[in-house]
Scaffold this active site. Sequence first.
Site, PDB file in Angstrom:
ATOM      1  N   HIS A 186       6.806 -12.413   0.431  1.00 26.82           N
ATOM      2  CA  HIS A 186       8.006 -11.613   0.175  1.00 26.82           C
ATOM      3  C   HIS A 186       9.132 -12.437  -0.438  1.00 26.82           C
ATOM      4  O   HIS A 186      10.045 -11.883  -1.052  1.00 26.82           O
ATOM      5  CB  HIS A 186       8.474 -10.896   1.461  1.00 26.82           C
ATOM      6  CG  HIS A 186       9.146 -11.759   2.470  1.00 26.82           C
ATOM      7  ND1 HIS A 186       8.478 -12.306   3.546  1.00 26.82           N
ATOM      8  CD2 HIS A 186      10.433 -12.178   2.591  1.00 26.82           C
ATOM      9  CE1 HIS A 186       9.333 -12.992   4.279  1.00 26.82           C
ATOM     10  NE2 HIS A 186      10.515 -12.940   3.721  1.00 26.82           N
ATOM     11  N   ASP A 226       1.356 -11.788   3.850  1.00 28.93           N
ATOM     12  CA  ASP A 226       2.649 -12.374   3.494  1.00 28.93           C
ATOM     13  C   ASP A 226       2.557 -13.880   3.252  1.00 28.93           C
ATOM     14  O   ASP A 226       3.384 -14.655   3.745  1.00 28.93           O
ATOM     15  CB  ASP A 226       3.690 -12.076   4.576  1.00 28.93           C
ATOM     16  CG  ASP A 226       5.115 -12.243   4.068  1.00 28.93           C
ATOM     17  OD1 ASP A 226       5.324 -12.152   2.854  1.00 28.93           O
ATOM     18  OD2 ASP A 226       6.021 -12.477   4.896  1.00 28.93           O
ATOM     19  N   GLY A 295      16.179 -16.921   5.150  1.00 31.85           N
ATOM     20  CA  GLY A 295      16.028 -18.216   4.479  1.00 31.85           C
ATOM     21  C   GLY A 295      14.987 -19.086   5.146  1.00 31.85           C
ATOM     22  O   GLY A 295      14.457 -20.011   4.535  1.00 31.85           O
ATOM     23  N   ASN A 296      14.667 -18.806   6.431  1.00 31.03           N
ATOM     24  CA  ASN A 296      13.600 -19.535   7.127  1.00 31.03           C
ATOM     25  C   ASN A 296      12.212 -19.103   6.666  1.00 31.03           C
ATOM     26  O   ASN A 296      11.227 -19.823   6.875  1.00 31.03           O
ATOM     27  CB  ASN A 296      13.678 -19.310   8.638  1.00 31.03           C
ATOM     28  CG  ASN A 296      14.578 -20.306   9.334  1.00 31.03           C
ATOM     29  OD1 ASN A 296      15.658 -19.980   9.797  1.00 31.03           O
ATOM     30  ND2 ASN A 296      14.108 -21.557   9.421  1.00 31.03           N
ATOM     31  N   SER A 297      12.119 -17.930   6.061  1.00 25.73           N
ATOM     32  CA  SER A 297      10.810 -17.376   5.706  1.00 25.73           C
ATOM     33  C   SER A 297      10.005 -18.332   4.831  1.00 25.73           C
ATOM     34  O   SER A 297      10.485 -18.816   3.807  1.00 25.73           O
ATOM     35  CB  SER A 297      10.986 -16.057   4.962  1.00 25.73           C
ATOM     36  OG  SER A 297      11.502 -15.058   5.804  1.00 25.73           O
ATOM     37  N   LEU A 352     -14.823  -1.741   4.966  1.00 25.12           N
ATOM     38  CA  LEU A 352     -16.045  -0.943   5.047  1.00 25.12           C
ATOM     39  C   LEU A 352     -15.769   0.549   5.060  1.00 25.12           C
ATOM     40  O   LEU A 352     -16.679   1.354   4.902  1.00 25.12           O
ATOM     41  CB  LEU A 352     -16.835  -1.311   6.316  1.00 25.12           C
ATOM     42  CG  LEU A 352     -17.308  -2.747   6.432  1.00 25.12           C
ATOM     43  CD1 LEU A 352     -17.999  -2.971   7.774  1.00 25.12           C
ATOM     44  CD2 LEU A 352     -18.257  -3.101   5.291  1.00 25.12           C
ATOM     45  N   GLY A 353     -14.516   0.944   5.278  1.00 30.12           N
ATOM     46  CA  GLY A 353     -14.174   2.355   5.359  1.00 30.12           C
ATOM     47  C   GLY A 353     -14.294   2.913   6.760  1.00 30.12           C
ATOM     48  O   GLY A 353     -14.729   4.045   6.953  1.00 30.12           O
TER      49      GLY A 353
END
Length: 541
Positions: A186, A226, A295-297, A352-353
């Site tokens: 992100h 992410d 900002g840590n992300s 696999l559905g």
Amino acid sequence: MKNNKIFALFSLFLPLLLISCTSIKDPKDIPQSIDYTDEDIVATEIERINKFKEIEPVKAFWRAILLGRQDIISDCQELIYGKLQEALEENDFFLVNKYYLSLKTYGFEFDQEFLDKINSLVYSNIPGLTSENSKAPDSIEECLKATVTIWLDRGLKVENGAGFADIVIGSGFFIDPRGYLITNYHVIESMVDSSYEGFARLFIKLIGDDDLKIPAKVIGYDSVLDLALLKVEIIPDYVLSLGSSSDLKLGDKISAIGAPLGLEGTLTSGVISTVDRKLLTFGNVFQIDAAINSGNSGGPLIDKDMKVQAIVFAGMLQYQGLNFAIPVEYLKQELPILYNNGQGGELIHPWLGCYGHTKRNGNERVGLEIQYVMPGSSASLSGLKVNDVITEIDGKCISTIEDIQFLFMAYQYETMLKCKYIDENSQEKECFIYLEKRPKYPFQKIYQSDFVYNTFLPAFGMKLFPVSTTNKNTYKIERVIRGSLADQTTFSENDLVQIKDIHYDDENGGFYAIINTQRQKKGNLDLMMTLSSSYDSPYYF
């Protein structure tokens, strides 16, 4: 990243007046199972296999195996082996991997020289995994120097007639002396999101040098977990080693390094609050009490030995102390695919559905129980059915739904594997499964492929069956899945459900159903209510 959290929000009831409704419409054509005893159907299937040969050769191979015609199987096997040789000559990691694994699954034997070539391509040079770390830090101060601040410059934005710099700030850390580093998807989303049409340039800033901005390139990314792998053309002074998240336990001390609010080189400490929080639609994440801010992300979560145990991502910032981190084991599973994307490609997960939960025998987790199979899906064609319990895939034990999610992180779609399972009669069986491309919103695919009332099981955890010949939208509940929305809201077997209207909210990724219900636990009073569910869920696989 925001879409990964949607499913949690849709577990609540929504006010009826907020919903605009559409008519209840079943799909015009619901896929049926293939009758291999019908000559006309077999002839059609052979034509279909021949069409698949050039565009999806592994699917052709898999369907030929299901058909059971040895001549067609041999033709497909020979075709894939030839394509494998071509892919090896072109150093195409993705094609080599899927062709090799699919042939190996069926029992094809390779000579050692050929295996060495495959292993050299598939498993060599992967950052963070393939070499001893000669630049590992010996102190916390050196750990700080192995981290960076991520700057995504998006030009200017105008608010109230004034222009402001539009900058996304995150954190990252080096995992390889060649300049490879990790951050959150992100943080760099605008660099790869096709719907974003504005200006975007990606840089990193080293700790202690506020003036130098170093251009960075996106190598590969996973929007579901992410994660993103970047590359810069410098040799870092220090490189963090990847640890083993399985060593972390509740209460263990950890430290987070990052640039909260752009304050680079910030170290905060805390403990592991829980190890199995379901916040993403794939796997579990750590909840931590270390102070985390915007900002840590993308920064590292390190243990006492200064090894990376998780990747921090912004949690619920409006709630103090609710912060989260992605286990490093997930990153290690995906690094070969992220690295070999090369041109900033997205890692697409397979599926696999199916929909299901961990099967328990008392406190023992014994496999993954299938509770719904989408018509026409890979699982359906392979012969997997509701109540089957998957116990092994590709020789690896499956005892929980998290096991299969973790396993699938390392596999590409369009690959054939062997699956072992226990059927509803407690008989051990096996089949060949084909990994299909996981849709961005699995439930969209489900409601396009099945009767509306059948979709209530994967959406809300209630299995319905028709009870009225005069009103086709009236049902009773046959089964309630433990822990599901239906269970949490006190529905039970034999409760009456009348579907009044449904609504698909593609913009927000949500499915709504307006129902009349008579619930035994509520004195059988007539009640109109709105149920809501996300298009995605941790229980789709």
